[in-house]
Design a protein around this motif. Sequence first.
Motif, PDB file in Angstrom:
ATOM      1  N   VAL A 102       0.804  -0.999  -0.019  1.00  0.00           N
ATOM      2  CA  VAL A 102      -0.030   0.047   0.078  1.00  0.00           C
ATOM      3  C   VAL A 102       0.831   1.233   0.020  1.00  0.00           C
ATOM      4  CG1 VAL A 102       0.012   0.278   2.492  1.00  0.00           C
ATOM      5  CG2 VAL A 102      -2.123   0.989   0.970  1.00  0.00           C
ATOM      6  N   LYS A 103       0.484   2.383  -0.760  1.00  0.00           N
ATOM      7  CA  LYS A 103       1.261   3.579  -0.605  1.00  0.00           C
ATOM      8  C   LYS A 103       0.623   4.437   0.474  1.00  0.00           C
ATOM      9  CE  LYS A 103       2.903   3.146  -5.231  1.00  0.00           C
ATOM     10  NZ  LYS A 103       4.173   2.919  -5.211  1.00  0.00           N
ATOM     11  N   ILE A 104       1.840   4.819   1.141  1.00  0.00           N
ATOM     12  CA  ILE A 104       1.444   5.714   2.468  1.00  0.00           C
ATOM     13  C   ILE A 104       1.705   7.067   2.413  1.00  0.00           C
ATOM     14  CG2 ILE A 104       1.187   6.001   5.033  1.00  0.00           C
ATOM     15  CD1 ILE A 104       2.093   3.013   5.117  1.00  0.00           C
ATOM     16  N   VAL A 105       0.993   8.019   2.470  1.00  0.00           N
ATOM     17  CA  VAL A 105       1.359   9.588   2.261  1.00  0.00           C
ATOM     18  C   VAL A 105       1.100  10.316   3.705  1.00  0.00           C
ATOM     19  CG1 VAL A 105       0.816  11.831   1.095  1.00  0.00           C
ATOM     20  CG2 VAL A 105       0.675   9.457  -0.149  1.00  0.00           C
ATOM     21  N   TRP A 106       2.034  10.882   4.324  1.00  0.00           N
ATOM     22  CA  TRP A 106       2.086  11.400   5.450  1.00  0.00           C
ATOM     23  C   TRP A 106       1.905  12.965   5.394  1.00  0.00           C
ATOM     24  CZ3 TRP A 106       5.831  12.645   9.761  1.00  0.00           C
ATOM     25  CH2 TRP A 106       5.407  13.250  11.063  1.00  0.00           C
ATOM     26  N   ASP A 107       0.965  13.697   5.704  1.00  0.00           N
ATOM     27  CA  ASP A 107       1.216  15.053   5.760  1.00  0.00           C
ATOM     28  C   ASP A 107       1.653  15.518   7.365  1.00  0.00           C
ATOM     29  OD1 ASP A 107       0.837  17.785   5.109  1.00  0.00           O
ATOM     30  OD2 ASP A 107      -1.492  17.799   5.387  1.00  0.00           O
ATOM     31  N   PRO A 108       2.866  15.926   7.443  1.00  0.00           N
ATOM     32  CA  PRO A 108       3.322  16.052   8.698  1.00  0.00           C
ATOM     33  C   PRO A 108       2.905  17.272   9.429  1.00  0.00           C
ATOM     34  CG  PRO A 108       4.974  16.469   7.220  1.00  0.00           C
ATOM     35  CD  PRO A 108       4.026  16.014   6.460  1.00  0.00           C
ATOM     36  N   VAL A 109       1.491  17.480   9.770  1.00  0.00           N
ATOM     37  CA  VAL A 109       1.098  18.612  10.489  1.00  0.00           C
ATOM     38  C   VAL A 109       1.469  18.727  12.086  1.00  0.00           C
ATOM     39  CG1 VAL A 109      -0.918  19.940  10.904  1.00  0.00           C
ATOM     40  CG2 VAL A 109      -1.068  18.096   9.092  1.00  0.00           C
ATOM     41  N   LEU A 110       2.273  19.619  12.149  1.00  0.00           N
ATOM     42  CA  LEU A 110       3.126  19.851  13.409  1.00  0.00           C
ATOM     43  C   LEU A 110       2.356  20.981  14.064  1.00  0.00           C
ATOM     44  CD1 LEU A 110       6.932  19.544  12.190  1.00  0.00           C
ATOM     45  CD2 LEU A 110       5.426  17.850  13.040  1.00  0.00           C
ATOM     46  N   LYS A 111       2.026  21.906  13.382  1.00  0.00           N
ATOM     47  CA  LYS A 111       1.235  23.199  13.966  1.00  0.00           C
ATOM     48  C   LYS A 111      -0.075  23.511  12.870  1.00  0.00           C
ATOM     49  CE  LYS A 111       4.519  25.376  17.038  1.00  0.00           C
ATOM     50  NZ  LYS A 111       4.915  26.786  17.324  1.00  0.00           N
ATOM     51  N   SER A 112      -1.039  24.063  13.303  1.00  0.00           N
ATOM     52  CA  SER A 112      -1.979  24.654  12.248  1.00  0.00           C
ATOM     53  C   SER A 112      -1.139  26.105  12.056  1.00  0.00           C
ATOM     54  CB  SER A 112      -3.528  24.810  13.128  1.00  0.00           C
ATOM     55  OG  SER A 112      -3.292  25.740  14.096  1.00  0.00           O
ATOM     56  N   THR A 113      -1.958  26.650  10.933  1.00  0.00           N
ATOM     57  CA  THR A 113      -1.773  28.048  10.713  1.00  0.00           C
ATOM     58  C   THR A 113      -2.090  28.924  11.712  1.00  0.00           C
ATOM     59  OG1 THR A 113      -2.053  27.230   8.227  1.00  0.00           O
ATOM     60  CG2 THR A 113      -1.958  29.770   8.986  1.00  0.00           C
ATOM     61  N   SER A 114      -2.786  28.700  12.560  1.00  0.00           N
ATOM     62  CA  SER A 114      -3.137  29.716  13.673  1.00  0.00           C
ATOM     63  C   SER A 114      -2.374  29.143  14.924  1.00  0.00           C
ATOM     64  CB  SER A 114      -4.485  29.380  13.993  1.00  0.00           C
ATOM     65  OG  SER A 114      -5.102  28.125  14.248  1.00  0.00           O
ATOM     66  N   GLU A 115      -1.263  28.446  14.880  1.00  0.00           N
ATOM     67  CA  GLU A 115      -0.237  28.191  15.767  1.00  0.00           C
ATOM     68  C   GLU A 115      -0.639  27.032  16.721  1.00  0.00           C
ATOM     69  OE1 GLU A 115       3.281  29.180  15.809  1.00  0.00           O
ATOM     70  OE2 GLU A 115       2.637  29.410  13.961  1.00  0.00           O
ATOM     71  N   PHE A 116      -1.659  26.188  16.666  1.00  0.00           N
ATOM     72  CA  PHE A 116      -2.196  25.156  17.474  1.00  0.00           C
ATOM     73  C   PHE A 116      -1.258  24.134  17.233  1.00  0.00           C
ATOM     74  CE2 PHE A 116      -4.746  21.807  19.316  1.00  0.00           C
ATOM     75  CZ  PHE A 116      -5.522  22.382  20.275  1.00  0.00           C
ATOM     76  N   THR A 117      -0.549  23.700  18.110  1.00  0.00           N
ATOM     77  CA  THR A 117       0.327  22.473  18.086  1.00  0.00           C
ATOM     78  C   THR A 117      -0.524  21.159  18.121  1.00  0.00           C
ATOM     79  OG1 THR A 117       2.203  23.711  19.175  1.00  0.00           O
ATOM     80  CG2 THR A 117       2.324  21.555  19.161  1.00  0.00           C
ATOM     81  N   PHE A 118      -0.151  20.259  17.279  1.00  0.00           N
ATOM     82  CA  PHE A 118      -0.764  18.932  16.993  1.00  0.00           C
ATOM     83  C   PHE A 118       0.224  17.846  17.272  1.00  0.00           C
ATOM     84  CE2 PHE A 118      -3.328  21.333  13.953  1.00  0.00           C
ATOM     85  CZ  PHE A 118      -4.709  21.257  14.601  1.00  0.00           C
ATOM     86  N   PHE A 119       1.334  17.942  17.007  1.00  0.00           N
ATOM     87  CA  PHE A 119       2.366  16.723  17.094  1.00  0.00           C
ATOM     88  C   PHE A 119       3.172  17.198  18.320  1.00  0.00           C
ATOM     89  CE2 PHE A 119       6.186  14.535  16.068  1.00  0.00           C
ATOM     90  CZ  PHE A 119       5.832  13.095  15.664  1.00  0.00           C
ATOM     91  N   SER A 145      11.661  22.660   7.149  1.00  0.00           N
ATOM     92  CA  SER A 145      12.810  23.135   7.923  1.00  0.00           C
ATOM     93  C   SER A 145      12.934  22.639   9.430  1.00  0.00           C
ATOM     94  CB  SER A 145      12.618  24.824   8.290  1.00  0.00           C
ATOM     95  OG  SER A 145      12.351  25.256   7.094  1.00  0.00           O
ATOM     96  N   VAL A 146      11.893  22.202  10.084  1.00  0.00           N
ATOM     97  CA  VAL A 146      12.062  21.272  11.260  1.00  0.00           C
ATOM     98  C   VAL A 146      12.489  20.138  11.100  1.00  0.00           C
ATOM     99  CG1 VAL A 146      10.673  20.518  13.360  1.00  0.00           C
ATOM    100  CG2 VAL A 146       9.861  22.793  12.362  1.00  0.00           C
ATOM    101  N   LEU A 147      12.147  19.293  10.073  1.00  0.00           N
ATOM    102  CA  LEU A 147      12.593  18.203   9.743  1.00  0.00           C
ATOM    103  C   LEU A 147      14.081  18.074   9.628  1.00  0.00           C
ATOM    104  CD1 LEU A 147       9.381  16.549   7.916  1.00  0.00           C
ATOM    105  CD2 LEU A 147      10.194  16.175  10.351  1.00  0.00           C
ATOM    106  N   LYS A 148      14.584  19.034   8.810  1.00  0.00           N
ATOM    107  CA  LYS A 148      15.894  19.147   8.160  1.00  0.00           C
ATOM    108  C   LYS A 148      16.618  19.364   9.558  1.00  0.00           C
ATOM    109  CE  LYS A 148      18.643  21.256   4.775  1.00  0.00           C
ATOM    110  NZ  LYS A 148      18.633  22.241   3.537  1.00  0.00           N
ATOM    111  N   ALA A 149      16.298  20.256  10.383  1.00  0.00           N
ATOM    112  CA  ALA A 149      17.041  20.734  11.470  1.00  0.00           C
ATOM    113  C   ALA A 149      17.287  19.675  12.529  1.00  0.00           C
ATOM    114  CB  ALA A 149      16.468  21.936  12.111  1.00  0.00           C
ATOM    115  N   ASN A 150      16.392  18.764  12.540  1.00  0.00           N
ATOM    116  CA  ASN A 150      16.572  17.586  13.477  1.00  0.00           C
ATOM    117  C   ASN A 150      17.041  16.353  12.670  1.00  0.00           C
ATOM    118  OD1 ASN A 150      15.171  18.110  16.173  1.00  0.00           O
ATOM    119  ND2 ASN A 150      14.009  19.382  14.648  1.00  0.00           N
ATOM    120  N   ASN A 151      17.565  16.550  11.268  1.00  0.00           N
ATOM    121  CA  ASN A 151      18.099  15.404  10.624  1.00  0.00           C
ATOM    122  C   ASN A 151      17.302  14.283  10.450  1.00  0.00           C
ATOM    123  OD1 ASN A 151      20.291  14.238   9.155  1.00  0.00           O
ATOM    124  ND2 ASN A 151      20.970  13.002  11.113  1.00  0.00           N
ATOM    125  N   LEU A 152      15.806  14.616   9.949  1.00  0.00           N
ATOM    126  CA  LEU A 152      15.067  13.695   9.977  1.00  0.00           C
ATOM    127  C   LEU A 152      14.470  13.539   8.402  1.00  0.00           C
ATOM    128  CD1 LEU A 152      12.835  14.491  13.220  1.00  0.00           C
ATOM    129  CD2 LEU A 152      14.395  12.389  12.781  1.00  0.00           C
TER     130      LEU A 152
END
Length: 245
Positions: A102-119, A145-152
């Motif tokens: 199966v193909k798996i796509v993850w949209d890594p929503v860390l924060k909403s545009t209104s700055e609500f933190t999800f992850f 940028s967050v993923l890159k900064a954390n070498n992820l």
Amino acid sequence: MQERPYVISIAGFDPSGGAGLLSDSKTFEHSKVMGLGVCTALTLQTASKCLSLEWRPIDEIIEAIQVLMENYSVSAVKIGIVKDAEFLGKIVETVQKNNSEVKIVWDPVLKSTSEFTFFNLDTLPQLKNIINKLSLITPNYNEYSVLKANNLLPDTRQCAVLIKGGHREDHLGTDVLVENEKEIFLFPNEDNTVCFPKHGSGCVLSSAITAELAKGKNMETACRNGKLYIEKFLKSNSSLLGTHS
């Protein structure tokens, strides 16, 4: 008449219908795939702000995924908001246990545009072992940028990355697909000046791409078709809630 492929959205419930499961379901229907859904969280939000979030128990999510995959031949899965890396890992493990192709796509929503933190950002290091099991991740410029900064960032020979350009200060609207260590620039249409900001546009783009992958399109074509879909969505009206047409 050709049967539509089955696709699951594993995402949050947004009562405004602009993001999450309801948004994905609209996108799947318009993209001519059969949309199924598993709820990861109940949110209270409008098109402009998120007020509260209640995560569903992971055991219930896993059970729902298993029931759907045992009863339907699922071609692709889109994952939206998840609580943390362990939460994501268990979802991916369950999906792949039922269908390794199966193909798996993850949209890594860390924060909403209104700055609500999800992850839970404290669990970011644990993503390292999970991301390469996916087919595609679709971070916006800030999340990238967050993923890159954390070498992820993933090995793009295993998991492609679509860096969405909607939050860029330069080259606004230009997305970059990185697949097999090669960069492919996806430029906006020249007519893109009439686009309006939309709540849930990241959800719509990732679910449109997931639908294209389910229909057998290769990664570049799926992303190009997804971009055409989202541009039409962004032009649909001047409010924060777009329409699918």
